[in-house]
Every structure is written in structure tokens, then in C-alpha cells.
Scaffold this active site. Structure first.
Site, short mmCIF file in Angstrom:
data_model
loop_
_atom_site.label_atom_id
_atom_site.label_comp_id
_atom_site.label_asym_id
_atom_site.label_seq_id
_atom_site.Cartn_x
_atom_site.Cartn_y
_atom_site.Cartn_z
N LYS A 190 -7.13 -1.55 -5.23
CA LYS A 190 -5.83 -1.22 -5.81
C LYS A 190 -4.71 -2.00 -5.13
O LYS A 190 -3.67 -2.28 -5.75
CB LYS A 190 -5.56 0.29 -5.76
CG LYS A 190 -5.65 0.92 -4.38
CD LYS A 190 -4.32 0.96 -3.64
CE LYS A 190 -4.47 1.47 -2.24
NZ LYS A 190 -3.20 1.56 -1.52
N THR A 247 0.53 3.11 -5.79
CA THR A 247 0.68 1.84 -5.08
C THR A 247 1.35 0.78 -5.95
O THR A 247 2.10 -0.06 -5.44
CB THR A 247 -0.70 1.34 -4.60
OG1 THR A 247 -1.33 2.37 -3.86
CG2 THR A 247 -0.56 0.12 -3.72
#
Length: 330
Positions: A190, A247
Site C-alpha cells: 500500500k 495511506t
């Protein structure tokens, strides 16, 4: 688990020490730099990373790893992925035979090893004792005791439950899993996708582009994780979609901020200097791309990030290439 050692005194390691203290544990943080250890021990502050924030009195620190690990019922590891093998290898003794919880989100360059594998190998500890924590874990919000959820995965369900119970601060809801590989891959990759999303934002693209990159990024993460033996359902949960959204969307994310700086025209070195702290996605991108190539997994967003951070490609050219891919089934 009333006594924890936390290896690493950066922002996330020190924040997690607070989480453990708020879960009624006694915590000793190991800091590489003696001056940081001394400030935490004497003043319960880590101004280099956390400003004037005051830590609980049950958090202390040392610059001697053997002192931090002595008598620990569990260990939390928060050393950056690319430094971890050398750090553990410098310890005079193996890690104790207690649960080892990785807080690190990255893949080692050169070996393509996951962090749990590094801990087992370099720490000379049984792999069955090594687990991982992942989820939407923006440390600045957790430090402020904002509610969030995380997943704790160990090979054994009972051990996962015991560690999760020990980490259950009032503001941290812990879930359990036995899919160590899936949770770990989700947390590592990610960061790479967040760089791409940040870059697109820096280039002036809008929410449609961001949503497209997040969605296709999740598909990349899932393909790689499943190819490595992870469970597909893991990537739809907190460790997958939850962590990816946080994120990719938050200005608190170092990887998002680094991508934003790239999109605004800075080179990788200048972008990293602006961020001012470790953005694991830069070092992880090449390792992820290497893993994907070896397994025959298609990861175009990851390859594009590698082209920018490792090969000097222009970010606007990479974005154009992503959007001009041939028509294919989703």
C-alpha cells in the site's frame, strides 16, 4: 503479557509504546541513539519525533538492546525494513522466545524478504512466534488516541488472540487473523500505491483519478498477496482496503506526501528531504516489482513507481502511460 520491549524509537515505535502502556503494560523502548533513550526515560518525551507529547509513566527506554529485552513477555519491532536485518544481527543474543510483533511495513531489497521472515532469520527466533500488525495506522492520530482498528496476525490463532488482547487500548480495536502473509503484503505494498496516488494529486488530477488508482492498486496488492499464499478476503478488510485508503488519502502519510512532492516536480532526493522521515514505499517498490516479476504477477502501478524512484522517469510520462493501457476486462 505485562512487560513489552519495543525495538525502535521513531514516531511509530514510540507511539505504539503508548498504546501498550494504555493497555496496562510496562514498556521499555530500545533506542539506537542514547540521547533519545535518556529523554524518554527521564522526561517521558521523544521530542525528535513526537514534539512535546508526554508519554505514560510506564514507558521507559534504554540504548542497550539486552536491557530492553530482558524479562520481556513480548516484543514489538519498529525498525525500518531496510535496516532491520543489520540491526538484529548486531545484537549479541537471539531475540527471546516470546511473541514478536512486527509493526514494520516493507519488503527487503535484494532478498525480497518479508519483515516477519527477517525477524525469524536475523533475530534467530522460531517463525511460529512472529506475527504482524497492520491496518489504518497513521501514528499521529493514534498518538492523539483517536479511535481506529488494526489486524494482528500470527500463524496460530490462539497466539494472535492473546497478543491482540494485550494491545487492546481503549482507542485501538484489534482484530485477529492467521494470514500473516496477506496482512504483511497488504501493509507493505500500500505504501507503493500511496506514492502513485500522491503523485497524481501533485500533478493536479482529481478524485476520479485517485479513486481509480486506489481501486486498481488494491487489485495489484491482492494479486501479489494471493500468489504468495495470502487469503483473498484479507485484502478487503482493515489490513487491505482500510490501510490503503488511509495511506493514500491522508496528508499524514509519508508515502502520500512523497508522491505529492514528486508530482509537484521534485526529484526523489528532494521529495524525501521535504518529507523528512522514512517513506518505506521508495525502497519497497523495487522489491515488490521483483517479487511480482518472479511470480508472473501484473503490477503496472508498482512498475510505474519503480520507473520514477529508481530509474529517473518523469512522473507525468508515467501517469500518461498508466492511463493509456490497452482495453481489457477488469
Amino acid at each position: 503479557m505485562t512487560r513489552w520491549a519495543v525495538l525502535g524509537a521513531g514516531a511509530w515505535g514510540t507511539t505504539f509504546a503508548q498504546v501498550l502502556a494504555d493497555s496496562d503494560a510496562q514498556v521499555t523502548v530500545w533506542a539506537r541513539r542514547e540521547e533519545i533513550a535518556d529523554r524518554i526515560a527521564a522526561e517521558h518525551r521523544n521530542p525528535d519525533y513526537l514534539g512535546d507529547h508526554e508519554l505514560p509513566r510506564s514507558v521507559t527506554a534504554t540504548s542497550r538492546p539486552e536491557e530492553a529485552l530482558e524479562g520481556a513477555d513480548a516484543v514489538a519491532v519498529a525498525v525500518p525494513a531496510q535496516q532491520l536485518r543489520a540491526t538484529l544481527g548486531s545484537f549479541t543474543s537471539p531475540l527471546p522466545a516470546v511473541p514478536q510483533l512486527s509493526l514494520v511495513k516493507g519488503i527487503e531489497r535484494g532478498t525480497d524478504a518479508r519483515v516477519s521472515e527477517i525477524i525469524a532469520e536475523a533475530g534467530r527466533v522460531d517463525p511460529a512466534l512472529v506475527g504482524v500488525l497492520s491496518g489504518p495506522n497513521l501514528s499521529a492520530e493514534i498518538l492523539q488516541r483517536r479511535p481506529c482498528g488494526s489486524v494482528i496476525a500470527f500463524p496460530d490463532a490462539a497466539r494472535a488472540a492473546a497478543v491482540a488482547e494485550a494491545c487492546a487500548a481503549p482507542y485501538l480495536r484489534t482484530y485477529t487473523s492467521t494470514d500473516v502473509t496477506g496482512v504483511e503484503i497488504a501493509g507493505a505494498v500500500k505504501n507503493v500505491i500511496a506514492i502513485a496516488v500522491g503523485a497524481a494529486t501533485g500533478l493536479g488530477h482529481g478524485h476520479n483519478t485517485t479513486a481509480s488508482l486506489i481501486t486498481r492498486g488494491l487489485a495489484e496488492i491482492t494479486r501479489l498477496g494471493v500468489a504468495l499464499g495470502g487469503h483473498r478476503e484479507t485484502f478487503a478488510g482493515l489490513a487491505g482496503m482500510g490501510d490503503l485508503v488511509a495511506t493514500c488519502s491522508s496528508p499524514l502519510s509519508r508515502n502520500h506526501r512523497l508522491g505529492l512532492a514528486l508530482g509537484q516536480g521534485l526529484d526523489v532526493e528532494a521529495a524525501a528531504e521535504r518529507v523528512g522521515s522514512t517513506a518505506e514505499g521508495v525502497a519497497t517498490a523495487r522489491a515488490v516489482a521483483s517479487l511480482a516479476e518472479r511470480l508472473g504477477v501484473d503490477m503496472p502501478i508498482t512498475r510505474s513507481v519503480v520507473a520514477v524512484v529508481d530509474d529517473g522517469a518523469r512522473i507525468d510520462q508515467v501517469t500518461a502511460a498508466l492511463l493509456s493501457r490497452s482495453v481489457r476486462p477488469e
